[in-house]
Design an enzyme around this catalytic site. Structure first.
Site, PDB file in Angstrom:
ATOM      1  N   ASP A  58      12.023  12.161  67.224  1.00  0.00           N
ATOM      2  CA  ASP A  58      12.817  12.613  68.365  1.00  0.00           C
ATOM      3  C   ASP A  58      13.334  14.016  68.040  1.00  0.00           C
ATOM      4  OD1 ASP A  58      14.568  12.444  70.702  1.00  0.00           O
ATOM      5  OD2 ASP A  58      16.189  12.117  69.275  1.00  0.00           O
TER       6      ASP A  58
ATOM      7  N   LYS B  60       8.574   6.243  75.312  1.00  0.00           N
ATOM      8  CA  LYS B  60       7.982   6.971  74.192  1.00  0.00           C
ATOM      9  C   LYS B  60       6.894   6.162  73.486  1.00  0.00           C
ATOM     10  CE  LYS B  60      12.044   9.840  73.168  1.00  0.00           C
ATOM     11  NZ  LYS B  60      12.994  10.286  72.123  1.00  0.00           N
TER      12      LYS B  60
ATOM     13  N   ASP C 189      16.575  16.062  69.892  1.00  0.00           N
ATOM     14  CA  ASP C 189      18.038  16.202  69.945  1.00  0.00           C
ATOM     15  C   ASP C 189      18.716  15.077  69.170  1.00  0.00           C
ATOM     16  OD1 ASP C 189      18.173  18.519  71.621  1.00  0.00           O
ATOM     17  OD2 ASP C 189      17.624  17.251  73.317  1.00  0.00           O
TER      18      ASP C 189
ATOM     19  N   SER D 141      18.824   7.548  69.536  1.00  0.00           N
ATOM     20  CA  SER D 141      19.425   7.116  70.805  1.00  0.00           C
ATOM     21  C   SER D 141      18.623   6.024  71.485  1.00  0.00           C
ATOM     22  CB  SER D 141      19.570   8.314  71.753  1.00  0.00           C
ATOM     23  OG  SER D 141      20.472   9.258  71.240  1.00  0.00           O
TER      24      SER D 141
ATOM     25  N   ASN E 139      16.778   5.837  74.070  1.00  0.00           N
ATOM     26  CA  ASN E 139      15.408   6.073  74.510  1.00  0.00           C
ATOM     27  C   ASN E 139      14.406   6.077  73.357  1.00  0.00           C
ATOM     28  OD1 ASN E 139      16.330   8.541  73.481  1.00  0.00           O
ATOM     29  ND2 ASN E 139      15.188   9.754  74.965  1.00  0.00           N
TER      30      ASN E 139
END
Length: 269
Positions: A9, A192, A11, A216, A218
């Site tokens: 990922d 994802k 951020d 997070s 997601n």
């Protein structure tokens, strides 16, 4: 089994809080990954045109699962994009416009779109994640292949919004959190892990040969997919509960440290 793919990922994971990373260290690591035939994949809720700016030297040598899985690029070539039907898109727009205080970004293949009445502060914030962002007078007139929506709101308001959208948009869009006050509406199933699976199939590789790093909500599906799942030190509790392993936080090179462990053959590799 030998690791052949590393997915991260961006951020809160690969990027520190200043939205940067140790470029020289990573580029040296990347060349070692290439020499060993290990693929590097960026999996993010952000726009592809934003993500490639972080890797100008190698953007066509790595792969991207962008827009939370709705857009997949393999080594500079588009491999897949999701798409709402026109009816589905109009249904979502109608639902989101019911709240005049709710501003959002509608994400498409060519650009992202935001209302021309949206506050300048929100446009500035969203522009950091969507480098192609157009103001529009009427969302119903947008002509693009649409596949995601992004909202930003106070963390305290997120649970109620998610509950509401789960009901009103059931079967059309699924709300997922991506941290920092963001909620994305994704096409059900186009998360994802779906994008990663498309790459793995193309490369004839198994999730058992894959490392994934996230922080997070997601990231949940991709962490469940792979053999080596890592939660950042700054990850939310639900992600720490899913991941089999931990690494340092995003301000202490947690993702790069995982890559180094793969290269060194350190535990658990």
């Amino acid at each position: 089994m030998t690791v052949k793919v590393i997915v991260t990922d961006m951020d809160g994971t690969f990027l520190n809080d200043a939205k940067t990373y140790d470029r020289s260290r990573f580029l040296a690591q990347f060349e070692q990954l290439q020499a060993r035939g290990i693929e590097f994949v960026v999996a993010s809720g952000n726009q592809y045109y934003q993500l490639i700016t972080f890797f100008p030297e190698i953007r066509d040598r790595i792969s991207f699962v962008a827009e939370n899985g709705a857009l997949v690029y393999e080594h500079g070539q588009q491999l897949f994009h999701g798409e709402l039907t026109k009816h589905e898109y109009q249904t979502v727009i109608g639902e989101l416009l019911k709240d005049p205080q709710m501003y959002f970004v509608a994400c498409g293949l060519e650009s992202a779109y935001i209302s021309d009445s949206a506050p300048d502060a929100l446009v500035k914030l969203m522009s950091k994640h969507y480098y192609r962002l157009k103001r529009v007078a009427n969302f119903h007139d947008v002509d693009d292949k649409m596949f995601k929506f992004s909202l930003n709101l106070p963390d305290s308001d997120i649970p109620d919004l998610i509950d509401k959208l789960h009901v009103s948009l059931d079967g059309i869009m699924k709300p997922v959190t991506s941290g920092f006050g963001f909620v994305d509406l994704i096409i059900p199933g186009l998360h994802k892990a779906n994008g990663i699976s498309r790459l793995l199939k193309r490369w004839q590789l198994s999730p058992q040969q894959c490392v994934a790093i996230g922080d997070s909500g997601n990231d949940a599906e991709m962490l469940k997919l792979v053999k080596y799942s890592f939660a950042m030190g700054n990850a939310v509790d639900s992600i720490k509960a899913i991941a089999d392993y931990r690494t340092d936080d995003n301000n202490h090179d947690g993702a790069l440290n995982v890559i180094q462990s793969v290269l060194d053959g350190a535990d658990p590799f």
